[in-house]
Design an enzyme around this catalytic site. Structure first.
Site, mmCIF file in Angstrom:
data_model
loop_
_atom_site.group_PDB
_atom_site.id
_atom_site.type_symbol
_atom_site.label_atom_id
_atom_site.label_comp_id
_atom_site.label_asym_id
_atom_site.label_seq_id
_atom_site.Cartn_x
_atom_site.Cartn_y
_atom_site.Cartn_z
ATOM 1 N N GLN A 101 -3.393 -70.844 8.009
ATOM 2 C CA GLN A 101 -2.318 -71.784 7.681
ATOM 3 C C GLN A 101 -2.768 -72.856 6.676
ATOM 4 O O GLN A 101 -2.111 -73.076 5.666
ATOM 5 C CB GLN A 101 -1.831 -72.476 8.976
ATOM 6 C CG GLN A 101 -0.578 -73.298 8.789
ATOM 7 C CD GLN A 101 -0.350 -74.338 9.886
ATOM 8 O OE1 GLN A 101 -1.255 -74.655 10.663
ATOM 9 N NE2 GLN A 101 0.837 -74.869 9.949
ATOM 10 N N ILE A 124 -11.514 -62.514 7.758
ATOM 11 C CA ILE A 124 -11.549 -61.144 8.285
ATOM 12 C C ILE A 124 -10.192 -60.453 8.067
ATOM 13 O O ILE A 124 -10.084 -59.254 8.230
ATOM 14 C CB ILE A 124 -11.909 -61.104 9.802
ATOM 15 C CG1 ILE A 124 -11.031 -62.080 10.593
ATOM 16 C CG2 ILE A 124 -13.387 -61.407 10.009
ATOM 17 C CD1 ILE A 124 -11.182 -61.938 12.100
ATOM 18 N N TYR A 163 -11.656 -74.693 22.862
ATOM 19 C CA TYR A 163 -11.426 -75.103 21.469
ATOM 20 C C TYR A 163 -11.916 -76.545 21.263
ATOM 21 O O TYR A 163 -12.661 -76.836 20.326
ATOM 22 C CB TYR A 163 -9.937 -74.990 21.168
ATOM 23 C CG TYR A 163 -9.503 -75.453 19.806
ATOM 24 C CD1 TYR A 163 -9.891 -74.775 18.654
ATOM 25 C CD2 TYR A 163 -8.649 -76.551 19.663
ATOM 26 C CE1 TYR A 163 -9.456 -75.188 17.401
ATOM 27 C CE2 TYR A 163 -8.204 -76.955 18.417
ATOM 28 C CZ TYR A 163 -8.609 -76.279 17.287
ATOM 29 O OH TYR A 163 -8.168 -76.685 16.044
HETATM 30 N N1 LIG Z 1 -3.210 -76.001 12.020
HETATM 31 C C1 LIG Z 1 -3.396 -77.040 12.823
HETATM 32 O O1 LIG Z 1 -2.442 -77.605 13.359
HETATM 33 C C2 LIG Z 1 -4.791 -77.567 13.056
HETATM 34 C C3 LIG Z 1 -4.940 -78.736 13.823
HETATM 35 C C4 LIG Z 1 -6.205 -79.228 14.065
HETATM 36 C C5 LIG Z 1 -7.315 -78.601 13.500
HETATM 37 N N2 LIG Z 1 -7.157 -77.467 12.745
HETATM 38 C C6 LIG Z 1 -8.361 -76.846 12.195
HETATM 39 O O2 LIG Z 1 -8.191 -76.541 10.820
HETATM 40 C C7 LIG Z 1 -8.925 -75.356 10.489
HETATM 41 C C8 LIG Z 1 -7.979 -74.334 9.870
HETATM 42 O O3 LIG Z 1 -6.960 -74.062 10.804
HETATM 43 P P1 LIG Z 1 -5.665 -73.178 10.491
HETATM 44 O O4 LIG Z 1 -4.516 -73.858 11.091
HETATM 45 O O5 LIG Z 1 -5.606 -72.811 9.061
HETATM 46 O O6 LIG Z 1 -5.994 -71.926 11.411
HETATM 47 P P2 LIG Z 1 -5.432 -70.419 11.336
HETATM 48 O O7 LIG Z 1 -5.539 -69.827 12.687
HETATM 49 O O8 LIG Z 1 -4.129 -70.383 10.635
HETATM 50 O O9 LIG Z 1 -6.525 -69.761 10.373
HETATM 51 C C9 LIG Z 1 -7.836 -69.494 10.799
HETATM 52 C C10 LIG Z 1 -8.327 -68.278 10.035
HETATM 53 O O10 LIG Z 1 -9.622 -67.939 10.540
HETATM 54 C C11 LIG Z 1 -9.722 -66.523 10.458
HETATM 55 N N3 LIG Z 1 -10.792 -66.049 11.340
HETATM 56 C C12 LIG Z 1 -10.760 -65.851 12.677
HETATM 57 N N4 LIG Z 1 -11.926 -65.337 13.088
HETATM 58 C C13 LIG Z 1 -12.729 -65.222 12.003
HETATM 59 C C14 LIG Z 1 -14.046 -64.783 11.778
HETATM 60 N N5 LIG Z 1 -14.799 -64.307 12.777
HETATM 61 N N6 LIG Z 1 -14.544 -64.836 10.526
HETATM 62 C C15 LIG Z 1 -13.779 -65.266 9.489
HETATM 63 N N7 LIG Z 1 -12.511 -65.697 9.622
HETATM 64 C C16 LIG Z 1 -11.999 -65.677 10.864
HETATM 65 C C17 LIG Z 1 -8.354 -66.002 10.873
HETATM 66 O O11 LIG Z 1 -8.165 -64.675 10.421
HETATM 67 C C18 LIG Z 1 -7.440 -67.027 10.223
HETATM 68 O O12 LIG Z 1 -6.969 -66.569 8.966
HETATM 69 C C19 LIG Z 1 -9.560 -74.875 11.799
HETATM 70 O O13 LIG Z 1 -10.859 -75.402 11.895
HETATM 71 C C20 LIG Z 1 -8.687 -75.512 12.850
HETATM 72 O O14 LIG Z 1 -9.365 -75.682 14.054
HETATM 73 C C21 LIG Z 1 -5.912 -76.944 12.521
#
Ligand SMILES: NC(=O)c1ccc[n+]([C@@H]2O[C@H](COP(=O)([O-])OP(=O)(O)OC[C@H]3O[C@@H](n4cnc5c(N)ncnc54)[C@H](O)[C@@H]3O)[C@@H](O)[C@H]2O)c1
Length: 318
Positions: free
Chosen positions: A12, A33, A140
């Site tokens: 995202q 991935i 988490y």
């Molecule tokens: N979106 C939110 O509301 C939010 C809030 C707080 C923190 N975050 C943090 O922001 C960062 C990005 O979050 P996001 O919302 O884009 O998450 P998301 O789940 O949309 O994207 C995470 C990506 O990581 C990939 N992934 C999973 N396992 C993997 C692996 N072994 N190797 C490589 N890639 C892998 C997934 O395929 C996915 O595309 C993360 O650290 C998340 O914890 C997000």
């Protein structure tokens, strides 16, 4: 610094961060991935990478002469509770790999996001300070406290330039969220436009801190580019807007009067209840000039406009 590796690039946040970084002149190597969204290929060179594979990561860092890493690969809160071992492997082992390879291969700067999930039930819930009690109860959240502490250890021990920011729930019109506890605040807009009704998985008065994606992208780039000598902290609260499902539904009704919301709380209620209701981001304001630009009203207008275009639906103005 020009060559930046983004992990978790099909997710995202990355899918909106990568075009923004590319427009600022960075050369982006995106990695995940999963396949990337098509548009992302205009702005980056994609390579498949599982962050739990340390040597594959090292190869990419060498091949593309990576100078900075934005480490977004993660298993989010709700998915993490469904599969804690997967979350441990990706969030904890993946982070260790990124920091170790960065140090060993002389990568200059790492930004690895944390989350409000790093707080827990014993954290003060209103205007949660930057430096406070951190005893999360989800895998988490535990992995995010570890991210902050291990990153800060690499700063002290090896002089690595590590930075982190605690995002609240991120609300985006372009991409769907990846299995977090704040996903209701995005789903509600799709359902309001498409079906005029939404069943929310947390109770009506569940106050949670949220942030519009444009604010999230600005905060990330601003912190990534902040002069190192101005940073006293390495991990920062960033606040956007705090609201409940009921407050959001009322605001949406100003634009879609027939919209109805009902509530069927599930296991995510317990996660939401363990998190802050609002957070204090004075430290980010003081050290790198952070400022949120969106009110609740702005957020609703932005989401309905963007999603209506995307879903090719019409929404009347108030
Ligand atoms: N979106 C939110 O509301 C939010 C809030 C707080 C923190 N975050 C943090 O922001 C960062 C990005 O979050 P996001 O919302 O884009 O998450 P998301 O789940 O949309 O994207 C995470 C990506 O990581 C990939 N992934 C999973 N396992 C993997 C692996 N072994 N190797 C490589 N890639 C892998 C997934 O395929 C996915 O595309 C993360 O650290 C998340 O914890 C997000």
């Amino acid at each position: 610094m020009k060559n930046i590796l983004v992990t978790g690039s099909s997710g995202q946040i990355s899918s909106e961060l990568i075009p923004a970084l590319s427009k600022r002149g960075y050369n982006i190597i995106s990695s995940d991935i999963r396949d990337p969204p098509k548009e992302e290929l205009e702005y980056s060179t994609f390579t498949r990478l599982d962050v739990t594979d340390r040597e594959a990561l090292r190869q990419i860092v060498r091949e593309y002469q990576i100078e900075g890493i934005i480490h977004n690969a993660s298993i989010l809160s709700a998915k993490g509770e469904e599969n804690p071992y997967l979350a441990m492997n990706v969030n904890i082992r993946g982070l260790e790999n990124v920091l170790t390879v960065a140090h060993e291969e002389n990568v200059q700067r790492i930004l690895s996001p944390s989350s409000i999930a790093a707080f827990g039930p014993s954290t003060p819930k209103i205007d949660t300070p930057n430096d406070t009690i951190m005893r999360p109860t989800t895998i988490y959240g535990i992995s995010k406290v570890y991210t902050e502490l291990l990153g800060e250890y690499f700063v002290l021990k090896f002089g690595l330039d590590f930075r982190s920011l605690r995002y609240p729930g991120i609300i985006s019109a372009k991409t769907l969220p990846g299995g977090g506890t704040t996903d209701w605040a995005v789903e509600i807009f799709y359902k309001a436009i498409e079906e005029k009704k939404y069943t929310c998985f947390v109770k009506p008065d569940t106050m949670m801190p949220m942030m519009a994606m444009p604010d999230c992208i600005n905060a990330t780039i601003q912190l990534f580019e902040a002069p190192e000598d101005k940073l006293i902290h390495r991990t920062f609260n960033v606040a956007g807007i705090s609201f409940t499902p009921q407050m959001l539904a009322e605001e949406i009704k100003k634009h879609i009067p027939e919209f109805i919301i009902d509530y069927k709380p599930d296991y995510r209620q317990q996660i939401a209840d363990s998190w802050p209701k609002s957070i204090d981001d004075t430290v980010a304001k003081e050290e790198w000039g952070w400022e949120s630009k969106f009110s609740l009203e702005d957020l609703v207008i932005y989401m309905l406009d963007e999603l209506s275009k995307k879903l090719k639906s019409t929404v009347s103005s108030p």
